[in-house]
Scaffold this motif. Structure first.
Motif, short mmCIF file in Angstrom:
data_model
loop_
_atom_site.label_atom_id
_atom_site.label_comp_id
_atom_site.label_asym_id
_atom_site.label_seq_id
_atom_site.Cartn_x
_atom_site.Cartn_y
_atom_site.Cartn_z
N TYR A 115 36.69 50.41 43.36
CA TYR A 115 36.92 48.96 43.17
C TYR A 115 35.51 48.30 42.60
O TYR A 115 34.53 49.13 42.19
CB TYR A 115 36.50 48.26 44.71
CG TYR A 115 35.40 48.37 45.28
CD1 TYR A 115 34.30 47.68 45.30
CD2 TYR A 115 35.30 49.50 46.25
CE1 TYR A 115 33.19 47.87 45.90
CE2 TYR A 115 34.15 49.75 46.97
CZ TYR A 115 33.14 48.98 46.69
OH TYR A 115 32.01 49.11 47.58
N GLN A 116 35.58 47.22 41.91
CA GLN A 116 34.11 46.52 41.19
C GLN A 116 34.25 45.25 41.95
O GLN A 116 35.12 44.34 42.29
CB GLN A 116 34.50 46.37 39.63
CG GLN A 116 33.16 46.18 39.30
CD GLN A 116 33.14 45.98 37.63
OE1 GLN A 116 34.10 46.37 37.21
NE2 GLN A 116 31.73 45.74 37.23
N GLU A 117 32.89 44.77 42.42
CA GLU A 117 32.50 43.78 43.05
C GLU A 117 32.79 42.35 42.13
O GLU A 117 32.87 42.55 40.93
CB GLU A 117 31.14 43.69 43.54
CG GLU A 117 29.95 43.54 42.36
CD GLU A 117 29.83 44.29 41.31
OE1 GLU A 117 29.14 43.80 40.25
OE2 GLU A 117 30.34 45.40 41.47
N GLU A 118 32.75 41.33 42.88
CA GLU A 118 32.85 39.90 42.46
C GLU A 118 31.60 39.78 41.39
O GLU A 118 30.59 40.14 41.49
CB GLU A 118 32.88 38.80 43.12
CG GLU A 118 33.69 39.04 44.04
CD GLU A 118 33.88 37.87 45.20
OE1 GLU A 118 32.85 36.91 44.84
OE2 GLU A 118 34.99 37.84 46.16
N HIS A 119 31.88 39.45 40.00
CA HIS A 119 30.79 39.46 39.17
C HIS A 119 31.24 38.61 37.90
O HIS A 119 32.36 38.11 37.88
CB HIS A 119 30.34 40.67 38.49
CG HIS A 119 31.30 41.41 37.89
ND1 HIS A 119 32.53 42.35 38.32
CD2 HIS A 119 31.70 41.55 36.37
CE1 HIS A 119 33.17 42.69 37.20
NE2 HIS A 119 32.67 42.32 36.06
N HIS A 120 30.23 38.05 37.16
CA HIS A 120 30.43 37.47 35.74
C HIS A 120 29.77 37.98 34.53
O HIS A 120 29.08 39.14 34.90
CB HIS A 120 30.29 35.89 35.92
CG HIS A 120 28.53 35.55 36.38
ND1 HIS A 120 27.69 35.86 35.70
CD2 HIS A 120 28.20 35.05 37.51
CE1 HIS A 120 26.57 35.74 36.46
NE2 HIS A 120 26.82 35.19 37.28
N HIS A 121 29.86 37.49 33.59
CA HIS A 121 29.10 38.15 32.47
C HIS A 121 28.13 37.24 31.66
O HIS A 121 27.64 37.46 30.60
CB HIS A 121 29.96 38.61 31.38
CG HIS A 121 31.12 39.72 31.72
ND1 HIS A 121 31.83 40.54 30.67
CD2 HIS A 121 31.47 40.14 32.90
CE1 HIS A 121 32.49 41.31 31.32
NE2 HIS A 121 32.24 41.12 32.59
N ILE A 122 27.28 36.53 32.58
CA ILE A 122 26.27 35.71 32.16
C ILE A 122 25.20 36.55 32.40
O ILE A 122 24.67 37.10 33.46
CB ILE A 122 26.46 34.48 32.88
CG1 ILE A 122 27.43 33.72 32.74
CG2 ILE A 122 24.95 33.50 32.54
CD1 ILE A 122 27.78 32.32 33.39
N SER A 123 24.40 36.54 31.47
CA SER A 123 22.79 37.33 31.61
C SER A 123 22.00 36.54 32.61
O SER A 123 21.90 35.24 32.21
CB SER A 123 22.51 37.78 30.33
OG SER A 123 21.09 38.33 30.42
#
Length: 215
Positions: free
Chosen positions: A105-113
Motif C-alpha cells: 500500500y501507499q499512504e495518503e499523500h500529495h505532491h506539494i513540496s
C-alpha cells in the motif's frame, strides 16, 4: 419550484486518458525497472508510510538512467499537451517508478513540496505502465475540503463521495492538481504480475500567452 436551479461550484478537474504507445514505453523502461527491483537496494523514502513498496522516488541518479529515453519523454509530452485548451510550455519533473508485487500500500499523500526553496509544480501524473484490471488496485483520491464539508450537508441527489477511485486500464494516464491527496489500498500479492506505475510532476512555464511569472 419555479426559478430553481442547482450548480456545482469550484470543480476539481482530473484528466484521464490512455497512452496508445504504452507498449513502446514498456520496451523502453520495464527491463531497467525490473532490474532495479531484483537488486533490492532501494530504501523506502523518508516520510513515506508503506509496508514494503519498491520505489525510485528521490533517487536522482538512478532515475536519470532509467528515464533517459527521449522517446518516452516525447510520448508523455504529447499526451500532457493534449489535455490543455491552450498551447502550454512545461517541464516534466521528478520522474520515478513504483513497483507493487506483494500487495503493498501507499499512504495518503500529495505532491506539494514542503520546502519554500523548491519551485512549485502545478500538476502531477500517474502512468499505469503495467496494470491488470482483474488483480490490481486503482488509486483513490480524496476530497480536499472534506473537513469543511462536515460543517454543511450533502443531499443524496448531489451524489457526493469523499473518496473516488477511477477505473483503470493498462496504459492509462491520470493528470491532476498536485495538491490532490491520494493513496493506494493494500491488495492481494501478485508475485508473477507486478503493478508498475510511473509518476511525475509538471511545472508550467507558459499557458497560451501567459508566462511563468504571470501564472
Amino acid at each position: 419550484m419555479r426559478n430553481h436551479y442547482k450548480r456545482t461550484l469550484f470543480p476539481i478537474t482530473l484528466h484521464h486518458t490512455n497512452i496508445r504507445e504504452n507498449s513502446i514505453i514498456q520496451r523502453e523502461l520495464l527491463s531497467n525497472i525490473q532490474k532495479c527491483y531484483e537488486e533490492k537496494n532501494l530504501p523506502i523514502p523518508d516520510g513515506w508510510l508503506t509496508d514494503n513498496l519498491t520505489t525510485s522516488f528521490d533517487q536522482d541518479e538512478l532515475n536519470h538512467r532509467v528515464f533517459e529515453s527521449e522517446k518516452v519523454h516525447n510520448i508523455y509530452g504529447k499526451y500532457v499537451q493534449s489535455v490543455f485548451d491552450k498551447e502550454v510550455g512545461f517541464s516534466l519533473e521528478d520522474m520515478w517508478f513504483n513497483y507493487y508485487i506483494n500487495g503493498e500500500y501507499q499512504e495518503e499523500h500529495h505532491h506539494i513540496s514542503p520546502s519554500p526553496f523548491i519551485a512549485p509544480v502545478q500538476y502531477s501524473c500517474i502512468h499505469y505502465l503495467k496494470y491488470d484490471e482483474e488483480e490490481h488496485t486503482s488509486t483513490t483520491f480524496h476530497d480536499p475540503i472534506e473537513t469543511l464539508r462536515a460543517h454543511s450537508f450533502e443531499m443524496d441527489s448531489n451524489y457526493y463521495v469523499d473518496r473516488w477511485s477511477p477505473k483503470i486500464k493498462e496504459g492509462d494516464l491520470l493528470i491532476f492538481p498536485s495538491y490532490l491527496v491520494h493513496h493506494v489500498e493494500k491488495s492481494k500479492p501478485t508475485p508473477n504480475n507486478p503493478r508498475i506505475t510511473v509518476a511525475f510532476n509538471l511545472r508550467l512555464i507558459s499557458y497560451g500567452t501567459e508566462r511563468k511569472n504571470q501564472i
